[in-house]
Design a protein around this motif. Structure first.
Motif, PDB file in Angstrom:
ATOM      1  N   PRO A 208       0.805  -1.230   0.000  1.00 26.87           N
ATOM      2  CA  PRO A 208       0.000   0.000   0.000  1.00 26.87           C
ATOM      3  C   PRO A 208       0.834   1.275   0.000  1.00 26.87           C
ATOM      4  O   PRO A 208       0.315   2.350  -0.303  1.00 26.87           O
ATOM      5  CB  PRO A 208      -0.825  -0.126   1.278  1.00 26.87           C
ATOM      6  N   ASP A 209       2.111   1.175   0.341  1.00 25.12           N
ATOM      7  CA  ASP A 209       2.957   2.369   0.380  1.00 25.12           C
ATOM      8  C   ASP A 209       3.434   2.789  -1.007  1.00 25.12           C
ATOM      9  O   ASP A 209       3.914   3.907  -1.182  1.00 25.12           O
ATOM     10  CB  ASP A 209       4.173   2.123   1.282  1.00 25.12           C
ATOM     11  N   ARG A 210       3.319   1.886  -1.977  1.00 22.96           N
ATOM     12  CA  ARG A 210       3.763   2.222  -3.338  1.00 22.96           C
ATOM     13  C   ARG A 210       2.592   2.127  -4.305  1.00 22.96           C
ATOM     14  O   ARG A 210       2.660   1.503  -5.360  1.00 22.96           O
ATOM     15  CB  ARG A 210       4.882   1.290  -3.785  1.00 22.96           C
ATOM     16  N   ASN A 211       1.505   2.763  -3.963  1.00 26.32           N
ATOM     17  CA  ASN A 211       0.326   2.742  -4.820  1.00 26.32           C
ATOM     18  C   ASN A 211       0.220   4.032  -5.612  1.00 26.32           C
ATOM     19  O   ASN A 211       0.846   5.036  -5.283  1.00 26.32           O
ATOM     20  CB  ASN A 211      -0.938   2.531  -3.985  1.00 26.32           C
ATOM     21  N   TYR A 212      -0.589   3.994  -6.662  1.00 26.24           N
ATOM     22  CA  TYR A 212      -0.910   5.219  -7.390  1.00 26.24           C
ATOM     23  C   TYR A 212      -2.425   5.301  -7.510  1.00 26.24           C
ATOM     24  O   TYR A 212      -3.070   4.362  -7.990  1.00 26.24           O
ATOM     25  CB  TYR A 212      -0.285   5.249  -8.788  1.00 26.24           C
ATOM     26  N   GLN A 213      -2.972   6.424  -7.053  1.00 25.67           N
ATOM     27  CA  GLN A 213      -4.416   6.610  -7.104  1.00 25.67           C
ATOM     28  C   GLN A 213      -4.760   7.722  -8.074  1.00 25.67           C
ATOM     29  O   GLN A 213      -4.174   8.806  -8.064  1.00 25.67           O
ATOM     30  CB  GLN A 213      -4.975   6.961  -5.720  1.00 25.67           C
ATOM     31  N   THR A 214      -5.694   7.431  -8.957  1.00 25.56           N
ATOM     32  CA  THR A 214      -6.215   8.417  -9.884  1.00 25.56           C
ATOM     33  C   THR A 214      -7.733   8.377  -9.794  1.00 25.56           C
ATOM     34  O   THR A 214      -8.290   7.676  -8.948  1.00 25.56           O
ATOM     35  CB  THR A 214      -5.726   8.125 -11.316  1.00 25.56           C
ATOM     36  N   ARG A 215      -8.403   9.135 -10.655  1.00 28.84           N
ATOM     37  CA  ARG A 215      -9.859   9.223 -10.568  1.00 28.84           C
ATOM     38  C   ARG A 215     -10.504   7.856 -10.753  1.00 28.84           C
ATOM     39  O   ARG A 215     -10.487   7.285 -11.847  1.00 28.84           O
ATOM     40  CB  ARG A 215     -10.386  10.210 -11.611  1.00 28.84           C
ATOM     41  N   GLY A 216     -11.070   7.324  -9.662  1.00 27.19           N
ATOM     42  CA  GLY A 216     -11.845   6.091  -9.721  1.00 27.19           C
ATOM     43  C   GLY A 216     -11.064   4.807  -9.648  1.00 27.19           C
ATOM     44  O   GLY A 216     -11.662   3.731  -9.565  1.00 27.19           O
ATOM     45  N   LEU A 217      -9.731   4.866  -9.680  1.00 27.56           N
ATOM     46  CA  LEU A 217      -8.927   3.649  -9.665  1.00 27.56           C
ATOM     47  C   LEU A 217      -7.771   3.770  -8.691  1.00 27.56           C
ATOM     48  O   LEU A 217      -7.208   4.846  -8.492  1.00 27.56           O
ATOM     49  CB  LEU A 217      -8.360   3.343 -11.060  1.00 27.56           C
TER      50      LEU A 217
END
Length: 701
Positions: A208-217
């Motif tokens: 979870p520390d190396r995630n990428y969050q964008t709109r809806g995903l």
């Protein structure tokens, strides 16, 4: 002898624009099914869906929520046909979509063996809500708000584990995985911990520390085998699980060699022409003995970025890319003064293997978030071809930056053009709709062709024209040459070098014209001046970029290039005049137009990826009308806009593409105060128009 008159680009074309009213058209059509037939068809499907959801493990349904796939009839492909009333009526919400092909029972596409393009909606809600839908939908009355939406549905089904597994995951050993999750930070944060725990229970380790969050995903790196991945795929909000792609430059490292011809080079002693213009290059770093001290600086990552120590072969690649930004394709002798400086960020090293792909991406994301660059170059990326039904983390990250800032990025399309389909398709993130994807040509001459290794299109919808442009990238018989320590000339070939060479042209336009040309205007000029050649658009995009900046900055005889820059609010219409001389022309007039804009994107709905749509109407004669005296008679220009059906516009994604480009020839007597009317469905835009009189050399201002 008199000096030849030089005609530069005509700027401030936006002063020739004026707002006009919107001419609305009613696009409603009769439903393909009667209510009795639709009710008989949907009732068992909705009932089965509720039963399938009831059998799902409770731990895979956070807050008792499940996800349905609702497929729309092809007739209801437009965004205005979205069944929002049905979802509100039964407490459901849209979390994503994907493009699909459907052969319906009746109506559009039913007479085609391949069906027709449509949209599958991912809809979330509690299992109780879906149970209520199964019970209540058959009883909806004709006056109910949800009635019309039920007639739009072609199929409903539970999203299964098999639907979520993409690619072949190893069964005998654990491997690096990419897990894509439907996630809204305002709505879904409460079950994020449940996802991590569920993944741990089934045998998949998520980071979870190396995630990428964008709109809806939410994109998460993971580690597990096929059995564990299949169990994780039962979690309701998982969109996809697939093997983690490798980095291109690691999969196929460059092999640089000394030039076989005379390689004496003499570098200039001056700083860049525009020292305030810096190009951010993301690559393997610079060699310690690189000869670019006046114009380039090597920026090393921190230990926390997890990039690792430099690798000599990757530094060679980075040095070659930097040389291409500064000098382009070099010949022996004195080199031209660079247009700009380079900030080279080393993003590759001993730790960048397939499990650290996200480390590289997140490092790039941090640099772009904390800086204010106008230009960036990417000759690296994941070893992953573009696809239509799912947007990758790299493409999402790049479009997030390019769609909301004044940043121009050039991205290499990849070197697998010789491979069988689909492996020859353009590589991620060159499928970014807001970036300039660059392919390689085999020569700098007019008889150029696509270099056989250069990856081909189409791109992912709606940016189907990929690569955007071509530039000389070298071939084995005539390689691309660059400056190496010595200084001497080294050589190689690939889209890795064509891409920074295009960035050099872009930086040159900024150096000579200054801030009067925005990065988006420069992008539009590059596309507008590309020469298409005779090859298919899927192979060469809009064509080859001129080698000389003067071919872009200076108008050919008998022509003028007019640059329009501005912003247009959603739903508003702007009419842009095409400047013509006051006297009546004779013969033919050739008009080339390029419309280019950036916009925010929705990665969770790849079928509706761009948030801005563009409709352009060409009106050649201001005194010729059909019915309404406010709207002169239109004429075909962007030919695909002549199609009246939303279905046809969506098949080739023309309506939602961020670039429109075409040319047309009209009789001069048919033109009077000509204009192009543009309506934006949101976003920003820069149109360019060029008028050329073919039978005379009169300059059109």
């Amino acid at each position: 002898m008199s000096e030849k008159k030089v005609n530069f680009i005509l700027g401030r074309g936006d002063s020739l624009t004026l707002p006009v009213a919107y001419q609305n058209r009613d696009g409603r059509s009769e439903p393909p099914y009667t209510w009795d037939a639709q009710r008989a068809y949907l009732t068992p499907l909705l009932k089965k869906q509720a039963e399938d959801m009831a059998r799902l493990p409770s731990e895979a349904c956070p807050e008792d929520q499940a996800v349905s796939v609702i497929t729309l009839h092809p007739q209801y492909l437009s965004r205005s046909a979205f069944p929002d009333k049905l979802l509100r009526e039964f407490n459901l919400r849209l979390i994503g979509s994907k493009p699909v092909k459907v052969r319906p029972r009746a109506g559009r596409g039913s007479d085609s063996a391949d069906g027709a393009a449509s949209t599958a909606l991912f809809v979330a809600g509690t299992r109780t809500a879906f149970k209520n839908l199964a019970a209540g939908a058959p009883k909806v009355a004709s006056e109910d708000k949800a009635f019309a939406d039920l007639l739009k549905l072609e199929n409903v089904a539970v999203l299964t584990s098999a639907d979520r597994i993409m690619g072949k995951i190893a069964s005998e050993r654990a491997e690096a995985l990419e897990v894509v999750v439907h996630f809204d930070s305002f709505t879904d944060f409460e079950w994020e911990a449940e996802l991590l725990q569920y993944a741990k229970d089934v045998g998949v380790t998520l980071d979870p520390d190396r995630n990428y969050q964008t709109r809806g995903l939410l994109f998460l790196p993971g580690f597990g085998d096929a059995r564990a991945a299949k169990r994780l795929a039962q979690f309701s909000f998982v969109r996809a699980i697939r093997p983690m792609p490798k980095l291109r430059v690691l999969e196929k490292p460059a092999v640089l060699r000394a030039a076989t011809r005379a390689s004496h080079v003499f570098l200039p002693s001056e700083t860049a022409i525009d020292p305030d213009c810096a190009v951010a290059v993301f690559d393997g770093g610079l060699r310690e003995d690189h000869p670019f001290g006046l114009w380039a600086r090597n920026i090393e990552p921190n230990d926390a970025d997890n990039i690792g120590k430099p690798i000599a072969s990757l530094q060679d690649h980075g040095t070659a890319v930097t040389s291409a930004v500064l000098f382009g394709h070099v010949e022996s002798g004195h080199q031209p003064r660079p247009y700009c400086s380079v900030d080279h960020y080393r993003v590759l090293g001993t730790n960048t293997n397939d499990r650290s792909l996200y480390s590289v991406m997140l490092y790039v994301d941090r640099i772009l978030s904390q800086s204010n660059y106008s230009f960036a170059n990417f000759s690296i990326g994941p070893y992953e071809v573009a696809g239509d039904d799912l947007v990758t983390a790299w493409t999402s990250m790049l479009d997030d930056h390019l769609g909301s800032s004044d940043l121009l990025a050039t991205v290499a399309v990849g070197n697998d053009g010789n491979e069988p389909w689909p492996h020859c398709r353009v590589m991620v993130p060159s499928d970014s709709v807001n970036a300039v994807a660059v392919g390689a040509s085999d020569t700098q001459g007019e008889d150029w062709k696509r270099a056989s290794y250069s990856s081909i299109g189409p791109g992912r919808h709606p940016g189907t024209v990929k690569p955007d442009v071509m530039y000389f990238g070298g071939v084995e018989e005539d390689p691309f040459r660059f400056v190496f320590p010595g200084p001497v000339i080294a050589e190689d070939y690939g889209t890795s070098y064509a891409t920074p060479a295009v960035m050099r042209i872009a930086a040159g336009l900024r150096a000579y014209f200054g801030s009067s040309l925005s990065p988006l205007a420069i992008r539009a000029l590059l596309l507008h001046c590309a020469s298409p050649g005779e090859q298919h658009r899927d192979e060469v995009g809009w064509g080859a970029i001129p080698n000389d900046i003067s071919e872009i900055a200076v108008c050919p005889d008998g022509s003028v290039r007019v640059l329009y820059q501005g912003k247009l609010k959603p739903g508003k219409v702007l009419r842009a005049s095409i400047p013509l001389p006051a006297e009546q022309l004779s013969g033919d007039v050739s008009i080339t137009a390029t419309f280019c804009y950036t916009c925010t994107t929705d990665p969770h709905t790849p079928g509706d990826y761009t948030r801005a749509g563009l409709e352009v109407t060409f009106r050649p004669h201001s005194q010729k009308f059909e019915k309404d005296p406010l709207f002169p008679k239109p004429s075909s220009f962007f030919k695909r806009y002549d199609r009246s059906q939303e279905q046809d516009l969506r098949i080739d994604a023309h309506k939602w593409d961020t670039v429109l480009h075409n040319r047309a020839t009209k009789r001069a007597t048919c033109m009077n105060r000509s204009s192009m009317s543009t309506i934006w469905r949101g976003g920003r835009g820069i149109p360019i128009a060029r008028a050329m009189r073919r039978t005379s050399r009169t300059h059109l201002w």
